[in-house]
Design an enzyme around this catalytic site. Structure first.
Site, PDB file in Angstrom:
ATOM      1  N   ASP A 256      -0.895  -2.360  -0.955  1.00  0.00           N
ATOM      2  CA  ASP A 256      -1.830  -3.022  -1.860  1.00  0.00           C
ATOM      3  C   ASP A 256      -3.035  -2.097  -2.051  1.00  0.00           C
ATOM      4  O   ASP A 256      -3.182  -1.088  -1.361  1.00  0.00           O
ATOM      5  CB  ASP A 256      -2.228  -4.395  -1.296  1.00  0.00           C
ATOM      6  CG  ASP A 256      -2.723  -5.329  -2.397  1.00  0.00           C
ATOM      7  OD1 ASP A 256      -3.129  -4.828  -3.458  1.00  0.00           O
ATOM      8  OD2 ASP A 256      -2.728  -6.551  -2.193  1.00  0.00           O
TER       9      ASP A 256
HETATM   10  C1  NOJ Z   1      -4.911  -6.370  -5.084  1.00  0.00           C
HETATM   11  C2  NOJ Z   1      -4.016  -7.562  -5.079  1.00  0.00           C
HETATM   12  O1  NOJ Z   1      -3.923  -8.101  -3.768  1.00  0.00           O
HETATM   13  C3  NOJ Z   1      -2.607  -7.294  -5.581  1.00  0.00           C
HETATM   14  O2  NOJ Z   1      -1.941  -8.518  -5.718  1.00  0.00           O
HETATM   15  C4  NOJ Z   1      -2.644  -6.511  -6.856  1.00  0.00           C
HETATM   16  O3  NOJ Z   1      -1.322  -6.305  -7.331  1.00  0.00           O
HETATM   17  C5  NOJ Z   1      -3.362  -5.206  -6.613  1.00  0.00           C
HETATM   18  N1  NOJ Z   1      -4.726  -5.475  -6.207  1.00  0.00           N
HETATM   19  C6  NOJ Z   1      -3.362  -4.287  -7.816  1.00  0.00           C
HETATM   20  O4  NOJ Z   1      -4.224  -4.732  -8.781  1.00  0.00           O
END
Ligand code: NOJ
Length: 728
Positions: A256
């Site tokens: 993530d």
């Molecule tokens: C953080 C989030 O937790 C995740 O779900 C998302 O896909 C990513 N950022 C990318 O934007």
């Protein structure tokens, strides 16, 4: 991903000629860089970028990758396309309320077509984090509290995004997230600690990922949280042993955003190099952030940090995705075919999805109002608000209109008066009094209240689940006038309604339904549409009752509504009216038993009745079950009212005696059926080996002999119970 011999050949040739640095450069996605920076990163060999927001810019980055790098490896282009690119569908939680997985599949298909036309080839969706804690803002992005529902909807999304072949020009890679147990963040506070037993991890949180993997999901995203002390990003047991080895996931695991860097704050890694080393060693294949290779092009990891086989495995997984997408043949998209706005077809699909997601929480003969002439007073901050798209909306998505405008369009004979009376926050009692003063002069009042979408989604946990501002006071003021009224709630999580629910004759749950949400609501208010959704998540009586969910264990001292009071030890005055139970039972002294609205609750403008359920056999041998025999469950459902309507039928099981305490109910099947007045349908379900067992604390799936109850009906109160014996 499974690759053909020809594709394998492409990968082998690349692998043979790539340097260590070039390989590592493939294992990262740059997180929303500026376009000039993105071009430089691509020149330096980076494997993936976030979508640069136009097809032209994407083509240029792909051109650089193909023509200006040594190996010409095309790019993965990722974007969070969660419930729509140009045409926004209902938020995922609302989609789950439809209990119709085709809703999610259609959303994903339309979304993939729109996104792919602009050059996106990878979405970070679906989110299949089971959660029982509505304080967690991210419940809006998932499919609610039930494991099975998350699995079914997650798989539907994967099919929709990835299409019948990833090579098709309108297919994009899906990403099941967040692996794993993120929905159990302590206190519902985003990013918080998760400590979970093996049996709970497997029975509740892992199963939806199994469904996604079985549906062929191409990527999986690691979760921000720790799982029993070890952050998911650096958790070898989770990423490699369980996900890759046990579930057989052949795609790529992506981190993530800065999840690897966050290992420093977790106190797991001493520096960035250590964090990267631990993550890739654990099984991560792509780092999100772009930290694997430093700005001047040097890899932050040397040969001593990671075995070559691990790096090769990760690179093969990434190249496998690119080959599967057909990017080596043609990574470009024609600008003239970019879908930049919704079409009639996509709008119709979004409207249908929104209509299916509506849940009628309460109705004392107020709704529907009918299309005929009448004077309607529309009150509340959602009267004129256009905040219907929900969390994870794209800034370039087609904007929604307001409920007031939708009513004017859909119900042309109504004479509509609109007064907001208050905003979402703040608000003055005088303005409310003025707004409701003449409520009696109208045939009916609609109070449009809710939680703005900015209060939902990532990093948007709330400790107080009531309507914000003075919206509760507005409803109470309308109730005090004695007028006929209905409340419409627009929200992205279960809300606490106890302060006003008893005084509101009718309540329609309208979530954040996307582009066509206001139209769907107007059509439900008039009765053109009959709401048929059900709650995918429990609505608590109080924020302090959380977590509260339907598939809880019974405990050794369950509280029952019809108990006896323990000889004066309980101060009855402190207890709610339903709370007449023994003293030493599991409950709160100051709350009625049970939730405000349970999982599976939802009414209709018509009525349904069920016949006696039928089982194919009263008992089954465990060995036959293991060998593939199924148990058939049949039931007749009839529309006994005077309108057409949809009924969601659910099949739950309860394992009465087991070696580990089992949930009081577990949803095993559901289906949504449209029935005309007077129509009866026979519904059939098959239950098998995977439905009757559970995972134990030694990570073994066991099906134990003994008695089971099978409940079939319209929700948790399904009266129909049949017992089934599994015999050795
Ligand atoms: C953080 C989030 O937790 C995740 O779900 C998302 O896909 C990513 N950022 C990318 O934007």
């Amino acid at each position: 991903m499974p690759v053909t011999p020809v594709q394998e050949d492409v990968i082998n040739r690349l692998m043979a000629s790539m340097t260590w640095e070039q390989k590592l450069a493939q294992l990262q996605i740059a997180f929303r860089p500026r376009l000039e920076d993105a071009a430089e990163l691509v020149r330096s060999g980076i494997g993936a970028v976030f979508w640069p927001r136009s097809v032209e810019a994407t083509n240029e980055l792909q051109r650089i990758a193909r023509e200006e790098t040594q190996h010409g490896i095309p790019l993965l282009v990722g974007l969070d396309v969660i419930h729509g690119q140009r045409t926004t569908f209902p938020v995922p939680l609302a989609q789950a309320a439809s209990f119709d997985p085709s809703t999610a599949e259609t959303d994903a298909r339309v979304t993939a077509q729109e996104a792919a036309s602009g050059g996106v080839n990878w979405t970070f969706s679906p989110m299949i984090d089971v959660s029982r804690d509505p304080r967690w803002g991210r419940v809006v992005e998932g499919f609610g509290e039930d494991t099975y529902v998350n699995g079914v909807f997650g798989a539907a999304k994967v099919r929709g995004y990835q299409g019948s072949s990833l090579r098709d020009r309108d297919s994009i890679l899906a990403c099941a997230k967040h692996f794993v147990a993120y929905g159990q963040a302590e206190g519902g506070r985003d990013y918080n600690t998760v400590d979970v037993s093996t049996q709970r991890l497997r029975n509740i949180y892992l199963e939806p990922f199994r469904s996604a993997v079985d549906a062929g999901v191409a990527t999986v995203m690691a979760a921000f949280n720790t799982v029993s002390g070890r952050p998911a990003h650096a958790n070898q047991q989770l990423l490699t042993e369980i996900l890759k080895n046990e579930l057989g996931f052949a795609g790529a695991v992506v981190g993530d955003a800065d999840g690897v860097v966050n290992l420093l704050d977790h106190g797991i890694a001493g520096d960035l190099q250590d964090a990267l080393r631990q993550s890739f060693a654990a099984g991560l294949d792509i780092e999100m952030g772009g930290n694997v290779v430093a700005d001047h092009g040097d890899a932050r990891l040397g040969h001593d940090d990671l075995p070559l086989e691990r790096v090769n495995d990760a690179v093969r997984r990434v190249l496998g995705l690119k080959v599967a997408l057909g990017l080596f043949d043609d990574p470009f998209r024609e600008p003239e075919y970019e879908v930049k706005s919704p079409t009639d077809t996509s709008r119709r699909a979004a409207l249908k999805a929104a209509e299916k997601a509506l849940v009628l929480l309460k109705n004392e003969s107020v709704l529907p109002f009918g299309l005929g002439p009448k004077r309607i007073l529309l009150l509340g901050p959602y009267a004129n608000s256009t905040d219907h798209l929900g969390a994870w909306v794209q800034s370039f998505a087609e904007p929604a209109g307001s409920l007031a405008d939708a009513i004017r369009r859909e119900c042309p004979e109504w004479v509509l008066t609109v007064r907001e009376a208050t905003g979402f926050f703040g608000g003055e009692p005088d303005l409310i009094a003025q707004a409701v003063g003449d409520a009696h002069d109208y045939d009916a009042v609609v109070v449009a209240v809710g939680e703005p979408s900015a209060l939902t989604g990532e990093a948007s946990s709330r400790s107080d689940l009531r309507l914000p501002g003075v919206q509760e006071e507005l409803i109470q003021a309308v109730a005090a006038t004695g007028s006929t009224f209905a409340v419409v709630m627009f929200n992205g999580r279960p809300l606490v309604t106890s302060a006003w629910i008893d005084g509101a004759p009718s309540v329609l749950e309208a979530w954040h339904l996307g582009l066509e949400g206001p139209q769907a609501v107007a059509r439900a208010l008039s009765g053109v549409v009959n709401p048929g959704g059900k709650l995918p998540m429990t609505f608590p009586r109080s924020s302090s009752q959380v977590p509260i969910y339907y598939d809880h264990e019974n405990t050794g001292r369950p509280a029952r509504v019809s108990g006896t009071l323990d000889g004066g030890a309980v101060d009855v005055a402190l207890m709610g009216p339903g709370n007449t139970d023994d003293h030493y039972t599991s409950k709160y002294k100051d709350l009625d038993l049970g939730p405000q609205f349970p999982f599976g609750h939802g009414l209709s403008y018509t009525s349904f009745e069920y016949g006696e359920p039928r089982l194919s056999a009263p008992e089954v041998l465990l060995s036959d079950l293991e060998g593939g025999q199924t148990v058939g469950v049949e039931i007749d459902v009839s529309n006994t009212g005077s309108r057409s309507g949809d009924e969601v039928t659910m099949v739950f099981i309860r394992d009465l005696v087991a070696s580990l305490a089992q949930p009081v109910r577990r949803l095993r099947r559901f289906t949504r059926t449209s029935l005309k007045p007077g129509e009866t349908r026979t519904l059939s379900f098959e239950l098998g080996w995977n439905d009757f067992g559970f995972w134990d604390n030694d990570a073994r799936y066991v099906v134990e002999e003994g008695a089971f109850e099978i409940h079939v009906g319209g929700g948790l109160d399904a009266a129909a119970v049949r017992s089934l014996h599994l015999r050795l």
